[in-house]
Design an enzyme around this catalytic site. Structure first.
Site, mmCIF file in Angstrom:
data_model
loop_
_atom_site.group_PDB
_atom_site.id
_atom_site.type_symbol
_atom_site.label_atom_id
_atom_site.label_comp_id
_atom_site.label_asym_id
_atom_site.label_seq_id
_atom_site.Cartn_x
_atom_site.Cartn_y
_atom_site.Cartn_z
ATOM 1 N N LYS A 62 6.467 -4.081 -3.097
ATOM 2 C CA LYS A 62 7.778 -3.734 -2.553
ATOM 3 C C LYS A 62 7.588 -3.330 -1.100
ATOM 4 C CE LYS A 62 11.956 -2.006 -4.398
ATOM 5 N NZ LYS A 62 12.450 -3.254 -4.983
ATOM 6 N N ARG A 91 4.210 -0.069 -4.608
ATOM 7 C CA ARG A 91 3.926 -0.569 -3.258
ATOM 8 C C ARG A 91 2.613 -1.358 -3.214
ATOM 9 N NH1 ARG A 91 6.784 1.461 0.769
ATOM 10 N NH2 ARG A 91 5.120 0.855 2.174
ATOM 11 N N ASN A 126 -1.991 1.994 5.748
ATOM 12 C CA ASN A 126 -1.089 0.929 5.289
ATOM 13 C C ASN A 126 -0.751 0.102 6.518
ATOM 14 O OD1 ASN A 126 0.928 -0.633 4.126
ATOM 15 N ND2 ASN A 126 2.492 0.928 4.370
ATOM 16 N N GLY A 127 -1.064 -1.187 6.482
ATOM 17 C CA GLY A 127 -0.786 -2.031 7.645
ATOM 18 C C GLY A 127 -1.951 -2.967 7.902
ATOM 19 N N TRP A 173 -2.704 -2.794 -1.826
ATOM 20 C CA TRP A 173 -2.267 -4.182 -2.004
ATOM 21 C C TRP A 173 -3.149 -4.963 -1.033
ATOM 22 C CZ3 TRP A 173 0.012 -8.075 1.017
ATOM 23 C CH2 TRP A 173 0.615 -9.124 0.304
ATOM 24 N N GLU A 192 9.423 -14.831 -9.815
ATOM 25 C CA GLU A 192 8.562 -13.744 -9.358
ATOM 26 C C GLU A 192 8.083 -12.840 -10.489
ATOM 27 O OE1 GLU A 192 10.184 -11.062 -6.383
ATOM 28 O OE2 GLU A 192 12.131 -11.036 -7.342
ATOM 29 N N HIS A 199 20.271 -35.603 -5.156
ATOM 30 C CA HIS A 199 19.597 -36.279 -4.044
ATOM 31 C C HIS A 199 18.085 -36.100 -4.129
ATOM 32 C CE1 HIS A 199 23.357 -37.288 -2.051
ATOM 33 N NE2 HIS A 199 23.783 -36.063 -2.345
ATOM 34 N N LYS A 259 14.216 -14.431 -9.116
ATOM 35 C CA LYS A 259 13.878 -13.406 -10.110
ATOM 36 C C LYS A 259 13.019 -14.011 -11.211
ATOM 37 C CE LYS A 259 14.763 -10.805 -8.328
ATOM 38 N NZ LYS A 259 15.161 -9.998 -7.204
ATOM 39 N N CYS A 261 0.820 -1.199 0.000
ATOM 40 C CA CYS A 261 0.000 0.000 0.000
ATOM 41 C C CYS A 261 0.861 1.259 0.000
ATOM 42 C CB CYS A 261 -0.955 0.075 1.189
ATOM 43 S SG CYS A 261 -2.067 -1.308 1.301
ATOM 44 N N GLU A 273 19.161 -16.423 -6.189
ATOM 45 C CA GLU A 273 18.670 -15.127 -6.679
ATOM 46 C C GLU A 273 18.147 -15.258 -8.115
ATOM 47 O OE1 GLU A 273 17.695 -12.549 -5.459
ATOM 48 O OE2 GLU A 273 17.785 -11.023 -7.019
HETATM 49 C C1 F6R Z 1 12.585 -9.805 -4.447
HETATM 50 C C2 F6R Z 1 12.499 -8.737 -3.456
HETATM 51 C C3 F6R Z 1 12.152 -9.111 -2.062
HETATM 52 C C4 F6R Z 1 12.865 -8.208 -1.049
HETATM 53 C C5 F6R Z 1 12.385 -8.544 0.364
HETATM 54 C C6 F6R Z 1 13.117 -7.720 1.421
HETATM 55 O O1 F6R Z 1 12.966 -9.340 -5.696
HETATM 56 O O2 F6R Z 1 12.672 -7.585 -3.762
HETATM 57 O O3 F6R Z 1 12.423 -10.454 -1.827
HETATM 58 O O4 F6R Z 1 14.242 -8.404 -1.150
HETATM 59 O O5 F6R Z 1 11.012 -8.303 0.462
HETATM 60 O O6 F6R Z 1 12.914 -6.355 1.271
HETATM 61 P P1 F6R Z 1 13.875 -5.310 1.948
HETATM 62 O O7 F6R Z 1 15.218 -5.431 1.312
HETATM 63 O O8 F6R Z 1 13.232 -3.976 1.723
HETATM 64 O O9 F6R Z 1 13.940 -5.661 3.412
#
Ligand code: F6R
Length: 608
Positions: A603, A30, A103-104, A77, A487, A503, A484, A2, A480
């Site tokens: 995010k 967000r 937000n929350g 969100w 997601e 295994h 990527k 949000c 990683e």
């Molecule tokens: C994946 C991604 C998330 C963040 C995670 C932590 O691409 O961006 O996995 O890395 O939510 O977020 P921060 O770094 O803000 O604590």
């Protein structure tokens, strides 16, 4: 999770609806399933909201035409109740006297909902949020002023919140408060702002105040006041000037933020290299002084933190325990005053990470953190902070911040090797050279890999599942790369340490199954030949990221991305990840997804 914005302006040159619409567009990363705006007009509250993308809803409801001096806005969100017009924010009280965005999560909303239903309040939405305007209205009806009403609210609601409130009794004021969710203020002569993140108001002001938990800001067009909750004592806090530019929060000619951010990595790493030195030495001393180090982070930031797991034992002879922030309970019995916590977070607001760090502090641990957002919550409870200086990252999937976080961790490892003399002279020289040259290697790799990644994405887009394999530190690269890919392209991708794949996971291999290998020229390289052969023997299509001079490896692999030679041992989770970022990006575009806004993700995850 949000995006929220509040504006109190005295500037009639720009319509307030445009300011809020633009701010929400910049905050869309967000949350992006619904949007809404509320302004206070002579006739009361004007409320426009709906489910859908900000651009579509904003145009349909003509946000940019909305006038006024006070407005609040929200991009959602969904948590409680699916995306719909009724569940969208802002939410107003029954007699339309109070309107809020949140937000929350309000944890005890069901109990409160029952109480207020009993008092005759009618709920229009399924959200946890709607309890708040009704609660405040009831307190105002009982003769309290807004500050007293907010005080009562915060004593009764449980959960997390950044709240922005306005009401018809004081049409020029906005009340904004926070607990465990981000809230920043923007201060200017033309008006004052509050938002979840700085880019929201960056075109209007760079003068920023970061709000702390249990603080209330009262914004008016010409002034702002910050008060401590629950005492309501005034706090004297001046804004600081941020260096971020409004352009940094725009696409700059790239089709997506993610691609722009991939291309920005050289700049980001060079800036970190040029501006920071002492802090990594300080953190290395903290590592040395501690009995053990516990790494705390989430998602991509967790993978970046794993660079310490793979280096601190070797370069600092230090017990290093990785902990996913949401799994904190498992490691917390180990935490004492001889423990150093190394927390990694782009936003500095991730709730799981924050909760773990608060608990670690109570157990008297020292905390060093690696953070992007200046002044964010994590920085306020850390003993030392290394800023990664990556600028705003708008693409939901972390790219440049992963590289910059990993870089910071490697620089601590470099300082650690220096202090402890754990590497011989030549190795130390190569380590230092790699630190200095990584920004250029990253740029060269982006340039070299882009077209190849675009081509390969045309094949990858038809796959349903993939493996990412690496040994030792390259397990991070695999983790990683797989994250990527899944997601942003929604193709199932799983990472394993290459030696572990036989295994069990190898059972999934069928002809043409994609396996992506990270194979730097390090001590694991020879074993990787076996791993590639095992997969090939079962018909897998093998894609490797290899040293440019590794002809043997290239001859075995079906596809090879090349990394400049000579840096095999150090910082490879940064350089070897670059082709994977591009492959994920172009696969996402090829499947018709929006890489900047992957479904179900947001995010800065500020819920548990
Ligand atoms: C994946 C991604 C998330 C963040 C995670 C932590 O691409 O961006 O996995 O890395 O939510 O977020 P921060 O770094 O803000 O604590």
């Amino acid at each position: 999770m949000c995006g929220i914005i509040g504006v109190c302006q005295n500037n009639s040159k720009i319509k307030i609806g445009k300011i809020v619409f633009d701010a929400l567009s910049r905050l869309e990363y967000r949350g992006y399933d619904s949007v809404g705006i509320a302004t206070i007009t002579e006739n009361g509250i004007l409320l426009e909201k709906d489910a859908g993308k900000i651009g579509d809803v904003g145009k349909k409801l003509k946000f940019e035409q909305i006038e006024g001096n006070t407005a609040i806005g929200h991009s959602r969100w969904a948590t409680h109740g699916p995306p719909s017009q009724k569940n969208s924010h802002p939410h107003s009280s029954m007699s339309d006297r109070v309107v809020i965005v949140h937000n929350g999560i309000i944890e005890n909303y069901l109990e409160l909902r029952e109480r207020y239903t009993g008092k005759g309040y009618v709920f229009k939405s399924q959200t946890d949020t709607e309890i708040i305007p009704h609660f405040l209205e009831e307190e105002l009806k009982n003769g309290k002023n807004m500050e007293q009403a907010i005080l009562q609210l915060t004593s009764e609601i449980k959960g997390t919140y950044a709240l922005v409130i306005t009401h018809t009794d004081e049409p020029d004021k906005i009340y904004a408060l926070r607990k465990d969710n981000p809230l920043v203020l923007g201060i200017s002569n033309d008006g004052n702002y509050c938002a979840s993140d700085i880019p929201a108001f960056l075109p209007y002001t760079k003068e920023v105040i970061i709000m702390k938990d249990q603080e209330l800001a009262i914004l008016e067009p010409h002034r702002y006041t910050i008060k401590k909750l629950p005492s309501l004592t005034v706090i004297d806090r001046k804004p600081h000037t941020v260096t971020w530019t409004p352009e940094a929060a725009q696409k700059g000619g790239f089709p997506h933020y993610m691609l722009k951010e991939i291309h920005e990595q050289q700049k980001v790493l060079s800036f970190q290299l040029a501006t920071q030195n002492d802090i990594f030495g300080k953190i290395a001393e903290m590592v040395n002084d501690a009995e053990k180090v516990i790494l705390v982070a989430a998602g991509t930031a967790y993978y970046a933190s794993l660079n310490a797991y793979h280096t601190f034992p070797e370069y600092g002879k230090k017990v290093t325990i990785p902990a996913i922030a949401a799994e904190w309970d498992t490691v917390k019995p180990l935490v004492d005053d001889n423990t150093l916590i190394l927390a990694v977070s782009q936003s500095g607001e991730t709730l799981d990470t924050m909760k773990a760090i608060k608990d670690a502090r109570e157990r008297n641990a020292k905390v060093a953190s690696i953070v992007n957002v200046t002044g964010s919550s994590l920085t306020t409870i850390s003993d030392e902070v290394a800023y990664i200086h990556a600028g705003p990252e708008i693409g939901v999937a972390a790219t440049k911040t992963y590289s910059a976080q990993s870089y910071a961790v490697w620089r601590v490892a470099h300082a650690l090797a220096n202090i402890n003399g754990t590497l011989d002279k030549n190795e130390m020289k190569l380590f230092s050279r790699t630190i200095n040259e990584v920004p250029q290697i990253v740029q060269k790799t982006v340039t070299a890999a882009e077209a190849q990644a675009r081509d390969l994405a045309g094949w990858f887009k038809n796959k349903h599942s993939a493996f990412y394999l690496g040994r030792g530190v390259s397990h991070i690269t695999a983790l990683e790369g797989a994250l990527k890919m899944k997601e942003i392209s929604y193709i199932h991708a799983e990472a394993y340490p290459a030696g572990e794949s036989k295994h069990g996971p190898i059972a999934l291999i069928q002809p043409d199954y994609p396996v992506v290998f990270s194979i730097p020229d390090d001590r694991h390289r020879n074993k990787m030949i076996g791993s590639v052969q095992e997969m090939k023997a079962r018909g897998a299509t093998t894609i490797g990221i290899v040293d440019e001079y590794d002809n043997e490896m290239k001859s075995i692999l079906d596809h090879a991305f090349e990394i400049p030679t000579g840096y095999g041992k150090f910082l490879t989770p940064i350089t070897y990840n670059i082709p994977q970022q591009l492959l994920a990006y172009y696969t996402s575009v090829s499947v018709g997804a929006n890489p900047d806004m992957p479904r179900n993700l947001a995010k800065s995850v500020t819920v548990e």
